[in-house]
Design a protein around this motif. Sequence first.
Motif, mmCIF file in Angstrom:
data_model
loop_
_atom_site.group_PDB
_atom_site.id
_atom_site.type_symbol
_atom_site.label_atom_id
_atom_site.label_comp_id
_atom_site.label_asym_id
_atom_site.label_seq_id
_atom_site.Cartn_x
_atom_site.Cartn_y
_atom_site.Cartn_z
ATOM 1 N N ASN A 1 0.808 -1.222 0.000
ATOM 2 C CA ASN A 1 0.000 0.000 0.000
ATOM 3 C C ASN A 1 0.839 1.269 0.000
ATOM 4 N N GLN A 2 2.074 1.168 0.499
ATOM 5 C CA GLN A 2 2.931 2.363 0.530
ATOM 6 C C GLN A 2 3.391 2.785 -0.867
ATOM 7 N N TYR A 3 3.088 1.955 -1.870
ATOM 8 C CA TYR A 3 3.479 2.274 -3.245
ATOM 9 C C TYR A 3 2.274 2.556 -4.148
ATOM 10 N N ARG A 4 1.069 2.665 -3.579
ATOM 11 C CA ARG A 4 -0.106 2.852 -4.425
ATOM 12 C C ARG A 4 -0.120 4.258 -5.029
ATOM 13 N N PRO A 5 -0.700 4.421 -6.217
ATOM 14 C CA PRO A 5 -0.684 5.717 -6.899
ATOM 15 C C PRO A 5 -1.774 6.664 -6.383
ATOM 16 N N ILE A 6 -1.358 7.849 -5.970
ATOM 17 C CA ILE A 6 -2.291 8.854 -5.457
ATOM 18 C C ILE A 6 -1.855 10.243 -5.933
ATOM 19 N N ILE A 7 -2.825 11.027 -6.392
ATOM 20 C CA ILE A 7 -2.580 12.442 -6.669
ATOM 21 C C ILE A 7 -3.071 13.217 -5.451
ATOM 22 N N PHE A 8 -2.164 13.928 -4.799
ATOM 23 C CA PHE A 8 -2.536 14.717 -3.630
ATOM 24 C C PHE A 8 -2.770 16.169 -4.064
ATOM 25 N N VAL A 9 -3.978 16.664 -3.828
ATOM 26 C CA VAL A 9 -4.331 18.013 -4.294
ATOM 27 C C VAL A 9 -4.424 18.970 -3.112
ATOM 28 N N ARG A 10 -3.973 20.198 -3.321
ATOM 29 C CA ARG A 10 -3.928 21.152 -2.200
ATOM 30 C C ARG A 10 -5.035 22.183 -2.223
ATOM 31 N N ASN A 11 -5.818 22.243 -3.314
ATOM 32 C CA ASN A 11 -6.926 23.199 -3.377
ATOM 33 C C ASN A 11 -7.949 22.748 -4.414
ATOM 34 N N LYS A 12 -9.031 23.501 -4.532
ATOM 35 C CA LYS A 12 -10.104 23.141 -5.453
ATOM 36 C C LYS A 12 -9.640 23.146 -6.906
ATOM 37 N N GLN A 13 -8.770 24.076 -7.239
ATOM 38 C CA GLN A 13 -8.285 24.165 -8.611
ATOM 39 C C GLN A 13 -7.496 22.916 -9.000
ATOM 40 N N GLN A 14 -6.602 22.487 -8.112
ATOM 41 C CA GLN A 14 -5.832 21.277 -8.400
ATOM 42 C C GLN A 14 -6.754 20.061 -8.464
ATOM 43 N N ARG A 15 -7.736 19.978 -7.580
ATOM 44 C CA ARG A 15 -8.664 18.853 -7.598
ATOM 45 C C ARG A 15 -9.422 18.805 -8.925
ATOM 46 N N LYS A 16 -9.877 19.953 -9.394
ATOM 47 C CA LYS A 16 -10.627 19.992 -10.654
ATOM 48 C C LYS A 16 -9.768 19.499 -11.809
ATOM 49 N N ILE A 17 -8.536 19.974 -11.862
ATOM 50 C CA ILE A 17 -7.624 19.557 -12.934
ATOM 51 C C ILE A 17 -7.343 18.055 -12.845
ATOM 52 N N ALA A 18 -7.091 17.569 -11.637
ATOM 53 C CA ALA A 18 -6.789 16.150 -11.447
ATOM 54 C C ALA A 18 -7.982 15.272 -11.811
ATOM 55 N N GLU A 19 -9.180 15.667 -11.378
ATOM 56 C CA GLU A 19 -10.372 14.863 -11.660
ATOM 57 C C GLU A 19 -10.706 14.862 -13.149
ATOM 58 N N GLU A 20 -10.559 16.011 -13.807
ATOM 59 C CA GLU A 20 -10.813 16.070 -15.243
ATOM 60 C C GLU A 20 -9.802 15.223 -16.005
ATOM 61 N N SER A 21 -8.571 15.252 -15.544
ATOM 62 C CA SER A 21 -7.526 14.467 -16.190
ATOM 63 C C SER A 21 -7.780 12.969 -16.006
ATOM 64 N N LYS A 22 -8.183 12.584 -14.810
ATOM 65 C CA LYS A 22 -8.482 11.179 -14.543
ATOM 66 C C LYS A 22 -9.662 10.720 -15.395
ATOM 67 N N LYS A 23 -10.662 11.574 -15.542
ATOM 68 C CA LYS A 23 -11.831 11.243 -16.362
ATOM 69 C C LYS A 23 -11.423 10.972 -17.804
ATOM 70 N N LYS A 24 -10.515 11.790 -18.328
ATOM 71 C CA LYS A 24 -10.037 11.601 -19.695
ATOM 72 C C LYS A 24 -9.286 10.278 -19.837
ATOM 73 N N VAL A 25 -8.503 9.936 -18.818
ATOM 74 C CA VAL A 25 -7.771 8.667 -18.844
ATOM 75 C C VAL A 25 -8.752 7.496 -18.883
ATOM 76 N N ILE A 26 -9.793 7.581 -18.077
ATOM 77 C CA ILE A 26 -10.806 6.514 -18.041
ATOM 78 C C ILE A 26 -11.530 6.414 -19.379
ATOM 79 N N GLU A 27 -11.932 7.579 -19.906
ATOM 80 C CA GLU A 27 -12.701 7.601 -21.154
ATOM 81 C C GLU A 27 -11.863 7.268 -22.386
ATOM 82 N N SER A 28 -10.551 7.285 -22.241
ATOM 83 C CA SER A 28 -9.691 6.963 -23.379
ATOM 84 C C SER A 28 -9.843 5.513 -23.822
ATOM 85 N N GLY A 29 -10.283 4.657 -22.885
ATOM 86 C CA GLY A 29 -10.460 3.243 -23.205
ATOM 87 C C GLY A 29 -9.161 2.481 -23.340
#
Length: 278
Positions: A186-214
């Motif tokens: 578990n100490q090696y699992r992948p996590i994006i740590f976000v420090r504010n709403k702006q970073q969270r929005k960018i990270a979540e949108e980016s993750k969504k694109k990765v998922i939708e890429s198929g």
Amino acid sequence: MELTKEEALRDLYNLILNEDTRDWERSVLISTKNALETNENLKIQLAGLEEKLRPLAIRNNLTGDVADFYSKIVGEAVEEERFDFSKHRIKDYKHQDYAVFGGGCFWCMVEPFETKKGIDSVLSGFTGGHTDHPSYDQVLSGATGHVEAVEIIFDTRLISYKELVDLYWQLIDPTDDKGQFQDRGNQYRPIIFVRNKQQRKIAEESKKKVIESGRYKQPVVTEIQPTSTFWPVENHYQQFYKKNPKRYKRIKRYRQRFLLYQRLKGEVRMRYKKVKKE
């Protein structure tokens, strides 16, 4: 340059008192110290200590300061360059920001970011856990809840947070939450740590694109969590790619081959789906 008896005893004392020294390491160090204090031959005792430490040294599995002492007794140059922790801080709040990513062993997460234009500093350490001042071994055991991560200070005029996130996806296997590549736990699992709403929005949108890429057959399980206290690891583990270039290149090559194979499978799968629809 060979160690004198006084120098060897001083180093042994310091290592024995070092909280990060493992119990087994401490036991062999105490044995050597006691022998030297009773006027046993220095060369013979250091040779015996080297033989006991060698199996772990070969696998680069000694704790940091013990590894440096091992280099001394075998006559290897000890890495003199020290990471200047005092310089890892934001000085220009208008044009600097920081990002935190967990993507497996931090050894392989520094170089890809640090060599990019606009990166001011990359620090290896631990975050996301519930123990203050965790040691390397504590995190390695998985008992503290931390993950190995990198904290990046960057110049927003030269590189954006979105660009960092885009690079991050290229470095990890987003479908594996039990570790990354050859590093398991578990100490090696992948996590994006976000420090504010702006970073969270960018990270979540980016993750969504990765998922939708198929591109991935398995679910994308990379987490997005708020930042928490970042605990730097000791100097020995900082900038591994500079201090251990040969070993780093081997590890990096393995990761790149795995990721290339994974991407090729994704492209084949996407083309097959496209042909099937037509």
